[in-house]
Scaffold this motif. Structure first.
Motif, short mmCIF file in Angstrom:
data_model
loop_
_atom_site.label_atom_id
_atom_site.label_comp_id
_atom_site.label_asym_id
_atom_site.label_seq_id
_atom_site.Cartn_x
_atom_site.Cartn_y
_atom_site.Cartn_z
N TYR A 167 9.34 0.37 -40.66
CA TYR A 167 8.80 0.59 -41.70
C TYR A 167 9.15 -0.08 -42.73
O TYR A 167 9.43 -1.15 -42.32
N PRO B 52 9.16 0.51 -33.86
CA PRO B 52 8.23 0.59 -35.06
C PRO B 52 8.89 0.06 -36.32
O PRO B 52 9.88 -0.72 -36.24
N LYS C 273 6.56 7.93 -35.20
CA LYS C 273 6.36 6.86 -35.21
C LYS C 273 6.08 5.20 -34.10
O LYS C 273 5.05 4.50 -34.48
#
Length: 122
Positions: free
Chosen positions: A83, A81, A106
């Motif tokens: 971010y 994932p 995610k």
């Protein structure tokens, strides 16, 4: 690595305390930079992606500056994932369980974004 200063601050150096002004380009070690990035004081001057291991999540994740950087990493084959720095700021103060839930989303839904974080209603 070099960073662009977003908000001015004072810094202690080997030559004493100095004023760092918004707009300046500075060079810092990663450990010093992460603290200032999290506070919203600086951003990387170059494109950068940080791979981090989270003890809370027991997983690796990436932190980048923009949505475009997410897709660049995905195009390189990154599976973990990703971010943005803005998403990380929004997650500050969330419970460990809340972080795990966001991370699960995610992992499953590629391209999902943290838009807003609100405390749970009781």
């Amino acid at each position: 690595m070099t960073y662009r200063v977003l908000t001015g601050f004072k810094a202690k150096t080997d030559r004493g305390e100095m004023e760092v002004r918004a707009g300046q380009i500075i060079t810092l070690a990663k450990d010093q930079a992460l603290m200032l990035i999290n506070k919203g004081k600086i951003i990387p001057a170059e494109k950068a992606a940080y791979k981090i291991y989270s003890n809370i999540l027991q997983a690796y994740l990436w932190i980048v500056d923009t949505d475009e950087d997410i897709w660049a990493l995905k195009n390189e084959g990154t599976a973990e994932p990703i971010y943005t720095a803005d998403e990380v700021r929004k997650l500050k103060g969330i419970s460990k369980e809340g972080l795990k839930q966001v991370h699960s989303v995610k992992e499953v839904f590629e391209g999902s974004k943290v838009k807003d974080v609100r405390p749970a209603e009781r």
